[in-house]
Design an enzyme around this catalytic site. Sequence first.
Site: not given
Ligand code: PEP
Ligand code: MG
Length: 742
Positions: A356, A463, A499, A598, A621-622, A632, A669
């Site tokens: 993050h 976020r 979100r 996710e 991402n998740d 990740r 996203c």
């Molecule tokens: C994701 O998981 O792709 C996402 C956009 O959320 P975050 O990166 O905040 O976990």
């Molecule tokens: Mg995520």
Amino acid sequence: MRRLRDVMSGGGDAQQRLDRIVHLIAAEMVAEVCSIYIRRSGNVLELFATEGLKQDAVHKTRLAVGEGLVGDIARHARPLALADAQIHPAFAYRPETGEEIYHSMLGVPVIRGGRVLGVVVVQNRTLRAYSDEEIETMETVAMVLAELVASGGLELPEETGTVNGFAAKPLRLQGLRLSDGLAIGHARLLLPHLDVDRLFANDMGVERERLNQALAAVQEQIDGLAALIETAGPESRDILEAYGMFARDTGWRERILEAINSGLTAEAAVSKVQEDIRRRMSAVSDHYLRERMQDFDDLANRLLKQLIGGEPIEADFDAPEDAILVARSLGPADLLDFPRQRLRAVLLEQGSPTAHVAIVARALEIPVVGDLKGLLGVIEPNDEVIVDADNGQVFLRPGGAVRDTFARSMATRRRQQETYAQMRDLPAETRDGASLSLSLNAGLLIDLPQLTVTGADGIGLYRTELPFMVRSDFPDVDAQCDLYRRVLDQADGKPVVFRTLDIGGDKPLPYFEGGPSENPALGWRALRIGLDQPAMLQRQIRALIRAGAGRVMRIMFPMVAEVAEFETARDIVRDELSIAESAGQPLPETVQIGVMLEVPALVWQMPALLDRVDFVSVGSNDLVQFVFASDRSDPRMADRYDALSPAVLSLLRQIAQQCRDQDIPLSICGEIAGRPLEAMALIAIGYRALSMPASAIGPVKAMVRSLDLGRVESEVLGLLTRPDHSVRHALRSLAVAHGVHI
Ligand code: PEP
Ligand code: MG
């Protein structure tokens, strides 16, 4: 210890105090020699003071880190006790010192905040074995020395230049690109260290009592956490119980008490034991054990906070005007704490692209390079640094040629930015007329002006946890409502998808501890916390509904794993709406409730899910981390699997087809939506709405406008059945062949 204290508090400059300290240690340790080596720029250990070796060697004898026994102690950050040092393979003889007559040696590293600042050594003529107690004593001395070195006053006038024979050479380091950009500036090292001002105790009894009280307070904090996670099931309680056991661990406590008995204050004693644990931690390769040791480290920090008070990292007002922030790892809140106007880039020894801190940095357009192994060992405060985050590389102390090339790249980049700016008002439309929606990922009010700057269609992912992460307590409904209202006002009619809180896992809140977790990404996080502790979620939804009065409010839930979870969350929104309605409050025009996709389990619940949601947004991402079972935030995994693989693309395509068949709006996203090549593949497999960081809108729009979708589509689909690890190269060739701007 008392005499050491007298030296420290006595008169004279730092050098004179070092001279007295070596004299004192030699006498106390019954050693013929005591020498102190201090680490200087260029990764050199220089003899700064000695009792017993030839005085002429002081400030002349230099060893590179890793060279000789002293260099070995510095490199591995661990003590070395040898009955006959001269037969050791690493022994490096320096004639100017006259040390050939000394056989045994004991050396310990001088460490502060995890960084080796020097080495202190004693030597004897006879072959003697040093006891554990002697090693402990020397470690305590080293800790005192660390404070003396860190307090400054030892730098020689030429320190900013080079050290003879060991020029602080230019270095190129390769790491991972975490946030794009180029920067030039001067290094500012950020070492998490709670400053222990008082080292020596006046009264051991008082210090023992202070330790007992601090331990009791920390124990109480942990018990408080236990109450907080009462509802989280027996596993969480077991984990917390284990954590509490560390706090009660008598071995640990005994070691701190021993250090107090040697004359240290309680905080100095905790700090000493903590350094020792850190050192041992770095030698442990077993992941599980390292994590357990990490618990000790965390507890030591809590204890220190209890004993000293204050925050571990305070806002840095002495930083250079063009600071390149250097740290082992960094949380998003730490990044936001740093004065923005002075910050040019961030370099991390650890870190991976989806951490993050990287996401926040991208939002703020701060270049970040991570996974720079050994960085803290080779960089010096105030070094000139060039950061080429686009290519994940860093130049320390660059020469003129590198600086010139770099200046040219910066100019090219500026020209590119101008081209993107000219495209701002042009539609994101392919050459054959397919229309795309490009939105922003945002998380801070300062992101909002980017809507106008980039010409994005809206905010595809807001976020909400980021503002929570930089506060010291939970914002109440009014504070949250005020924030969300300002977001909507600034969006000025463009859609914003909020979100709900995605805390836990890699996004901790300073004032909410979910307890330690073996697998945080799979643990108690996001909507799971929201459903288990609904008051938090209810408050947020109440604030969102209030902020959305008279407008369209879009709410999305993160980390949903089953339809039933989505329904429970949706019912909270409905309940809050009826409460607001019966209270006569103005309501949103409509509330659209969506889901983040996710967790792979949702893919097998699509028909039921799509019957109930207003929209879907893929959080790649998740999703990718769960599909490949690949952390990740672990840099070792960052390059192991590729999102541009047949597996991920096939899965994403299946999701797109199902949403299209049931006529449910779909967007994506995750970070992949913001990279031109990846975006091209996503469009080819059916995605028409992409949400990305502001800096990606220009490059992705340029790609879209150069794309002839009809010609590329079938070729991309043809790649999905390949048995390959990745289809990245094939996609790149395809883009080049079709003149797509990637
Ligand atoms: C994701 O998981 O792709 C996402 C956009 O959320 P975050 O990166 O905040 O976990
Ligand atoms: Mg995520």
